[in-house]
Design an enzyme around this catalytic site. Structure first.
Site, short mmCIF file in Angstrom:
data_model
loop_
_atom_site.label_atom_id
_atom_site.label_comp_id
_atom_site.label_asym_id
_atom_site.label_seq_id
_atom_site.Cartn_x
_atom_site.Cartn_y
_atom_site.Cartn_z
N HIS A 158 0.58 -1.48 -0.07
CA HIS A 158 -0.44 -0.17 -0.15
C HIS A 158 0.95 1.28 -0.12
CE1 HIS A 158 -0.03 1.21 4.10
NE2 HIS A 158 0.20 -0.06 4.49
N ASP A 162 6.02 3.12 6.99
CA ASP A 162 4.70 1.54 7.16
C ASP A 162 4.06 2.58 6.05
OD1 ASP A 162 2.57 0.73 6.88
OD2 ASP A 162 1.27 1.54 9.09
N GLU A 175 -4.96 1.97 2.47
CA GLU A 175 -5.33 0.20 3.61
C GLU A 175 -5.55 1.13 4.68
OE1 GLU A 175 -3.14 -1.88 6.01
OE2 GLU A 175 -2.42 -0.36 5.46
N GLU A 176 -4.50 1.96 5.44
CA GLU A 176 -4.87 2.34 7.01
C GLU A 176 -6.07 3.30 6.88
OE1 GLU A 176 -2.70 2.31 8.94
OE2 GLU A 176 -0.36 2.30 7.33
N ASP A 194 3.82 -5.48 3.65
CA ASP A 194 3.49 -4.11 4.49
C ASP A 194 4.35 -4.14 5.60
OD1 ASP A 194 2.43 -1.88 5.82
OD2 ASP A 194 0.66 -3.13 5.03
N HIS A 238 3.46 4.29 13.12
CA HIS A 238 2.24 5.06 12.86
C HIS A 238 2.68 6.29 13.40
CE1 HIS A 238 -1.35 2.61 11.69
NE2 HIS A 238 -0.07 2.45 10.76
#
Length: 343
Positions: free
Chosen positions: A62, A174, A204-205, A227, A315
């Protein structure tokens, strides 16, 4: 692996639903190596490298990153925002961001809240909720309103740097690191067994949205989602709770919140790692998910496994990875693409 490409990828803005800058960069990178490149209606970039068989392998990574969306410009010029994707408010306070305006500007901003000397002792002992945070862009209310609109987005701001023993840190590892692995795979791929569909997915998130639509349009016999995953090998975390550890190799997923990996595929990947001397660790994750969660449920089902890159402080704008883990992830994905995997 050319890590300068990863450096460039991490510095691009690409909050969920706003991945166009990342998509343009990838399109330029893959053009010499692809038999076909297209963008679907949702914004997924789908790259085809033809193989020697009639079987299709879907590889997904992603493009999007967690970020912020501006929803209010105050009369004092301070911006209020909502998170896009899962962000721990503790990682936001006193950080710098880039506000990307619809007019094409990239404005420096600082995330603030009421300072310690005007709060009570009880308030200082608590985490600051997102609703109490704001972005200071150094503008008056009139100036901010003229240049920024609700719906503009902001990305975390932190340069790519290498440090320690083969470590690297940046915002958006990420999942720009997964994108990087997939780009390196396309460059290295020679006469693959499978027709390789390298899909760079969107959103995706916020719910694996791009992967669901992309997988529906591809008759995949096998799939891998490349990922990141949490690496909790840090002080205060017991070894049984690490999930993955930096430097221990690619994470071959057994289970997470969205997927239980197909048994035959899971075992075949472990055998392949042993045969090719690829360093791996089994990922058993009680939380979290990735594009595999959407892909494996497409149509009548697709055997799918997430190849997970261990990442500390996920994140946040200080995510940390180990170069060797990316190299092992590439080695496994490349080995799957080159020869038929019997599951």
């Amino acid at each position: 692996m050319d890590f300068s490409t990863l450096q460039q990828l991490t510095q691009l803005p690409g909050v969920s639903g706003r991945e166009s800058a990342v998509r343009r960069f990838i399109s330029q990178q893959v053009a010499p190596y692809a038999d076909d490149v297209k963008t679907d209606a949702l914004g997924n970039l789908i790259v085809l490298k033809k193989g020697t068989s009639d079987k299709n392998l879907l590889l997904a990574a992603h493009m999007d990153e967690v970020g912020l969306m501006i929803h209010y410009i105050g009369p004092d010029g301070f911006l209020r925002f909502v998170p896009v994707g899962g962000i721990d408010p503790r990682t936001l306070l006193a950080q710098r961001v880039t506000v990307h305006t619809s007019g094409g500007e990239a404005l420096l901003g600082v995330i603030g809240t009421r300072p310690a000397h005007v709060t009570t002792e009880a308030e200082r002992g608590k985490a600051v909720p997102i609703g109490d945070l704001f972005i200071d862009v150094g503008l008056t209310g009139a100036e901010a309103a003229a240049r920024i609109q609700p719906g503009d987005f902001a990305t975390l701001r932190r340069p790519y740097e290498e440090f320690g023993s083969g470590r690297l840190t940046a915002k958006a590892l990420d999942n720009r690191s997964g994108v990087f692995v997939l780009l390196e795979l396309l460059k290295a791929l020679k006469n693959p067994f499978y027709n390789v569909y390298a899909v760079f997915t969107v959103q995706e998130e916020v719910g694996l949205r791009g992967a669901g639509t992309a997988a529906y349009g591809i008759e995949a016999h096998l799939a891998l989602a490349i990922d990141t995953t949490g690496a909790a090998d840090i002080p205060g975390s017991a070894p049984q709770n690490y999930i993955t550890a930096l430097g221990a190799g690619v994470g071959v997923t057994a289970i997470d919140a969205r997927t239980i990996t197909h048994e035959g595929l899971f075992n075949a990947l472990k055998r392949l790692c042993l045969a090719k001397n690829i360093r791996y660790q089994v990922r058993v994750a009680p939380r979290g998910g990735n594009d595999a969660g959407a892909i494996h449920q497409s149509k009548t089902g697709v055997p799918c496994c997430a190849l997970s890159i261990p990442t500390r402080y996920i994140h946040s704008n200080t995510e940390v990875q180990c170069k060797s883990d990316l190299e092992q992830t590439l080695a496994l994905a490349l080995a799957v693409a080159q020869e038929e995997l019997v599951i």
